[in-house]
Design a protein around this motif. Structure first.
Motif, PDB file in Angstrom:
ATOM      1  N   ARG A  23       0.816  -1.225   0.000  1.00 21.19           N
ATOM      2  CA  ARG A  23       0.000   0.000   0.000  1.00 21.19           C
ATOM      3  C   ARG A  23       0.846   1.269   0.000  1.00 21.19           C
ATOM      4  NH1 ARG A  23      -3.161  -3.276   3.602  1.00 21.19           N
ATOM      5  NH2 ARG A  23      -5.316  -3.576   2.863  1.00 21.19           N
ATOM      6  N   SER A  24       2.099   1.143   0.377  1.00 19.19           N
ATOM      7  CA  SER A  24       2.984   2.305   0.486  1.00 19.19           C
ATOM      8  C   SER A  24       3.145   2.982  -0.877  1.00 19.19           C
ATOM      9  CB  SER A  24       4.358   1.861   1.003  1.00 19.19           C
ATOM     10  OG  SER A  24       5.338   2.823   0.723  1.00 19.19           O
ATOM     11  N   ALA A  25       2.999   4.307  -0.884  1.00 25.55           N
ATOM     12  CA  ALA A  25       3.146   5.062  -2.128  1.00 25.55           C
ATOM     13  C   ALA A  25       4.543   4.889  -2.710  1.00 25.55           C
ATOM     14  CB  ALA A  25       2.851   6.539  -1.874  1.00 25.55           C
ATOM     15  N   ASP A  26       5.574   4.854  -1.836  1.00 25.55           N
ATOM     16  CA  ASP A  26       6.943   4.699  -2.330  1.00 25.55           C
ATOM     17  C   ASP A  26       7.136   3.335  -2.981  1.00 25.55           C
ATOM     18  OD1 ASP A  26       7.609   7.204  -1.452  1.00 25.55           O
ATOM     19  OD2 ASP A  26       8.539   6.509   0.420  1.00 25.55           O
ATOM     20  N   LYS A  27       6.583   2.299  -2.359  1.00 27.88           N
ATOM     21  CA  LYS A  27       6.755   0.950  -2.913  1.00 27.88           C
ATOM     22  C   LYS A  27       5.951   0.789  -4.201  1.00 27.88           C
ATOM     23  CE  LYS A  27       7.885  -1.293   1.463  1.00 27.88           C
ATOM     24  NZ  LYS A  27       7.493  -2.310   2.484  1.00 27.88           N
ATOM     25  N   ALA A  73       5.397   3.172  -6.287  1.00 27.66           N
ATOM     26  CA  ALA A  73       6.180   3.896  -7.290  1.00 27.66           C
ATOM     27  C   ALA A  73       7.357   3.042  -7.763  1.00 27.66           C
ATOM     28  CB  ALA A  73       6.676   5.215  -6.726  1.00 27.66           C
ATOM     29  N   ASP A  74       7.982   2.315  -6.827  1.00 29.41           N
ATOM     30  CA  ASP A  74       9.087   1.432  -7.206  1.00 29.41           C
ATOM     31  C   ASP A  74       8.623   0.329  -8.156  1.00 29.41           C
ATOM     32  OD1 ASP A  74      10.846   2.870  -5.652  1.00 29.41           O
ATOM     33  OD2 ASP A  74      10.732   1.497  -3.939  1.00 29.41           O
ATOM     34  N   LEU A  75       7.353  -0.050  -8.037  1.00 30.09           N
ATOM     35  CA  LEU A  75       6.785  -1.080  -8.909  1.00 30.09           C
ATOM     36  C   LEU A  75       6.263  -0.490 -10.212  1.00 30.09           C
ATOM     37  CD1 LEU A  75       4.806  -3.141  -6.216  1.00 30.09           C
ATOM     38  CD2 LEU A  75       6.885  -3.858  -7.424  1.00 30.09           C
ATOM     39  N   GLY A 123      -0.069   5.198  -9.634  1.00 27.92           N
ATOM     40  CA  GLY A 123      -1.481   5.548  -9.628  1.00 27.92           C
ATOM     41  C   GLY A 123      -2.383   4.495  -9.016  1.00 27.92           C
ATOM     42  N   ALA A 124      -1.834   3.341  -8.661  1.00 25.81           N
ATOM     43  CA  ALA A 124      -2.642   2.280  -8.064  1.00 25.81           C
ATOM     44  C   ALA A 124      -2.944   2.593  -6.598  1.00 25.81           C
ATOM     45  CB  ALA A 124      -1.919   0.942  -8.167  1.00 25.81           C
ATOM     46  N   VAL A 125      -4.083   2.102  -6.106  1.00 26.60           N
ATOM     47  CA  VAL A 125      -4.409   2.279  -4.691  1.00 26.60           C
ATOM     48  C   VAL A 125      -3.689   1.246  -3.843  1.00 26.60           C
ATOM     49  CG1 VAL A 125      -6.647   3.299  -5.205  1.00 26.60           C
ATOM     50  CG2 VAL A 125      -6.478   0.831  -4.844  1.00 26.60           C
ATOM     51  N   GLY A 126      -3.188   0.197  -4.471  1.00 24.93           N
ATOM     52  CA  GLY A 126      -2.466  -0.855  -3.777  1.00 24.93           C
ATOM     53  C   GLY A 126      -2.194  -1.997  -4.741  1.00 24.93           C
ATOM     54  N   ALA A 127      -1.479  -2.999  -4.240  1.00 25.57           N
ATOM     55  CA  ALA A 127      -1.128  -4.125  -5.091  1.00 25.57           C
ATOM     56  C   ALA A 127      -0.887  -5.365  -4.248  1.00 25.57           C
ATOM     57  CB  ALA A 127       0.117  -3.812  -5.919  1.00 25.57           C
ATOM     58  N   VAL A 128      -0.965  -6.501  -4.907  1.00 25.68           N
ATOM     59  CA  VAL A 128      -0.507  -7.766  -4.331  1.00 25.68           C
ATOM     60  C   VAL A 128       0.688  -8.215  -5.158  1.00 25.68           C
ATOM     61  CG1 VAL A 128      -1.031 -10.199  -3.958  1.00 25.68           C
ATOM     62  CG2 VAL A 128      -2.749  -8.457  -3.429  1.00 25.68           C
ATOM     63  N   ALA A 168       0.100   4.463 -20.398  1.00 20.21           N
ATOM     64  CA  ALA A 168       0.368   5.851 -19.993  1.00 20.21           C
ATOM     65  C   ALA A 168      -0.356   6.198 -18.704  1.00 20.21           C
ATOM     66  CB  ALA A 168      -0.044   6.811 -21.110  1.00 20.21           C
ATOM     67  N   SER A 169      -1.519   5.577 -18.475  1.00 21.04           N
ATOM     68  CA  SER A 169      -2.275   5.861 -17.250  1.00 21.04           C
ATOM     69  C   SER A 169      -2.089   4.782 -16.186  1.00 21.04           C
ATOM     70  CB  SER A 169      -3.769   6.007 -17.575  1.00 21.04           C
ATOM     71  OG  SER A 169      -4.257   4.851 -18.230  1.00 21.04           O
ATOM     72  N   SER A 170      -1.740   3.550 -16.594  1.00 22.96           N
ATOM     73  CA  SER A 170      -1.594   2.456 -15.629  1.00 22.96           C
ATOM     74  C   SER A 170      -0.224   2.421 -14.974  1.00 22.96           C
ATOM     75  CB  SER A 170      -1.847   1.109 -16.315  1.00 22.96           C
ATOM     76  OG  SER A 170      -3.165   1.018 -16.801  1.00 22.96           O
ATOM     77  N   MET A 171       0.806   2.884 -15.702  1.00 26.38           N
ATOM     78  CA  MET A 171       2.168   2.730 -15.214  1.00 26.38           C
ATOM     79  C   MET A 171       2.987   4.001 -15.452  1.00 26.38           C
ATOM     80  SD  MET A 171       3.228  -1.088 -16.483  1.00 26.38           S
ATOM     81  CE  MET A 171       4.406  -1.251 -15.137  1.00 26.38           C
ATOM     82  N   ARG A 172       4.087   4.089 -14.741  1.00 26.71           N
ATOM     83  CA  ARG A 172       5.097   5.099 -15.030  1.00 26.71           C
ATOM     84  C   ARG A 172       6.343   4.339 -15.457  1.00 26.71           C
ATOM     85  NH1 ARG A 172       5.603   9.771 -10.875  1.00 26.71           N
ATOM     86  NH2 ARG A 172       3.590  10.155 -11.863  1.00 26.71           N
ATOM     87  N   LEU A 173       6.656   4.421 -16.748  1.00 23.37           N
ATOM     88  CA  LEU A 173       7.699   3.593 -17.333  1.00 23.37           C
ATOM     89  C   LEU A 173       9.012   4.332 -17.517  1.00 23.37           C
ATOM     90  CD1 LEU A 173       5.533   1.805 -20.039  1.00 23.37           C
ATOM     91  CD2 LEU A 173       6.356   0.845 -17.886  1.00 23.37           C
TER      92      LEU A 173
END
Length: 496
Positions: free
Chosen positions: A168-172, A174-176, A180-185, A371-376
């Motif tokens: 859930r961490s914004a920094d983590k 961003a590393d992934l 723009g995601a609210v979280g990930a598994v 472009a909206s799902s990721m920062r590449l």
């Protein structure tokens, strides 16, 4: 296409011509146009319909099982070998460890491990790359649902929960590359591969060991076949229909009709996934063809290399559901293989059997989605308030479509097709993967072969722990038919 009247949801025949898949750009010289024998053999112990991952591994298991000595296996493919869903998918294999049924999660993890070890042990040149998988969520309710399942697993199945963690961490995030995601598994078990080359290796190996030479030696009465039977692959040979023969003295229970002739078989295995109901119309409401679309996108100069595979999920209030999947090729041009965007297509592709055309609306979505799902990184630098960046398109090297088989209850159908469901003794199926076949199909093939040959050692007819949710039973069929149809469930995003 034969022009028969189709029932609602029933699959049509595969398109004679198809869109050009990225994975088919290096076709096998052995398999392209291959017919092991000039004409069809009059009989076979087992006829396998379909040459994707299910059919290929089923044939291999048949030839290598204790009960498979001398087994004559004929594989019939409507088009070229591995030209259906396996040769058109997104190129990743990722078990879902937090599905509601832990038995399914265990089975998918087992299938992943089997494929990984199989590729390594045989040194198969299919670009298998083990990595971690990211499930990126763009709406809070989906993240909350996943987090709750993982928390439950930590108490009941800690070995599964150990393979998945919530971020859930914004920094983590961003590393992934998903700020723009609210979280990930993040799951520890995932891989990218060239699926066509994996299946091609299996089929070429079968032909080398059990193909024309073995069949010719047996036909000529030459000693030295060791009772191994034969494997015969016939491409560009669509099956028109199946005819049940009933009990015969020689054990042949089915007549398989094609435009090139007919073959009497003791067993028939339907490994044709989305096209299954074409041959058994009674399955039309249980396994429905659904068209998906994929693009091979060229990375921009300076773009960051991806070290994970991705699934993007969201239910935005102002647009279609997002259910996309992504890998990056490990070599060459390092294309981004992105599939999804069904929600933007007409009817979401449900009930469509043709993979001979590209939906331009879905194509446009796929070229813009990252472009909206990721920062590449790379490309034009985004500035505050720069809305045009979201509209920036990537260049597509290949764009193609393929036909999946969506199961009404979301699970594959594996086992013998009973007479009351349009089958009878000797008709088997492993199909209906609902777009998730890579971490399921290979061991579903093992399970159905074990049932067919009586080699299963688990008391249920298979030796791989097939989940009960996958078995063909009357109670399951009745339960599935009490649920929403595939079209209704898909409209409610129940397959997300």
């Amino acid at each position: 296409m034969t022009g028969i009247t189709l029932q609602d949801g029933q699959a049509d025949a595969p398109s004679e011509r198809s869109t050009r898949s990225y994975w088919h750009r290096e076709p096998s010289n052995v398999l392209l146009g291959h017919r092991t024998t000039t004409s069809l053999p009059p009989t076979a112990d087992v006829v396998v319909v379909g040459s994707g991952i299910t059919g290929a591994f089923a044939a291999r298991f048949l030839k290598e099982s204790d009960g498979g000595d001398g087994t004559e296996v004929l594989m019939l493919e409507a088009r070229e070998a591995c030209w259906g869903a396996t040769g058109r998918n997104g190129g990743h294999c990722q078990p879902n460890l937090y599905v509601p049924a832990p038995a399914i999660a265990h089975f998918e993890a087992q299938t992943y491990t089997f494929l990984r070890d199989f590729v390594v042990s045989h040194d198969i040149p299919c670009d298998w790359t083990s990595l971690q998988g990211v499930h990126a969520f763009y709406t809070p309710d989906l993240l909350a649902r996943a987090a709750l399942r993982i928390a439950d697993l930590a108490r009941s199945h800690p070995q599964l929960a150990a393979g998945a963690r919530v971020v859930r961490s914004a920094d983590k995030l961003a590393d992934l590359h998903i700020p723009g995601a609210v979280g990930a598994v993040v799951q520890t078990a995932a891989a990218s591969c060239w699926p066509y080359k994996l299946v091609s290796w299996v089929l070429e190996d079968l032909l080398r060991r059990f193909g024309a030479q073995e069949q010719k030696r047996k036909a000529d009465g030459v000693d030295g076949t060791n009772g191994r039977g034969w494997f015969n692959l016939q491409t560009n040979t669509p099956v028109d229909h199946l005819q049940r023969l009933g009990g015969t003295d020689d054990g042949y229970r089915w007549m398989v009709h094609t435009s090139r002739g007919q073959v009497a078989a003791r067993h028939v295995l339907l490994a044709c996934n989305g096209y299954t109901s074409r041959l058994v119309s009674e399955l039309s409401d249980l396994i429905v063809p659904v068209r998906g679309q994929v693009a091979a996108l060229l990375p921009r100069a300076g773009q960051d290399a991806l070290t994970h595979s991705y699934v993007f999920m969201g239910e935005p209030p102002d647009g279609p559901v997002q259910d996309d999947y992504l890998i990056q090729r490990p070599c060459g041009k390092k294309e981004m293989i992105l599939g999804g965007g069904r929600g933007w297509g007409e009817g979401k592709g449900v009930g469509v059997s043709a993979d001979d055309w590209i939906d331009p609306v879905v194509a446009r979505y796929l070229r813009r989605a990252l472009a909206s799902s990721m920062r590449l990184g790379g490309g034009r630098k985004k500035t505050d308030g720069d809305e045009d960046d979201k509209e920036e398109e990537m260049e597509a090297d290949y764009e193609w479509t393929g036909i999946m088989g969506f199961s009404r209850d979301g699970c594959p159908w594996v086992g013998e097709v009973p007479a009351w469901l349009g089958g009878g003794d000797g008709l088997w199926m492993a199909a209906g993967y609902t777009g998730h076949g890579m971490p399921q199909a290979a061991l579903c093939a093992k399970a159905v072969v074990d049932m067919m040959t009586g080699q299963g050692g688990d008391g249920k007819g298979d030796g791989v722990g097939l989940p009960d949710e996958f078995r063909v039973t009357k109670s399951r069929v009745e339960m599935a038919r009490s649920m929403d149809t595939v079209r209704e469930a898909d409209a409610k995003n129940m397959f997300l």
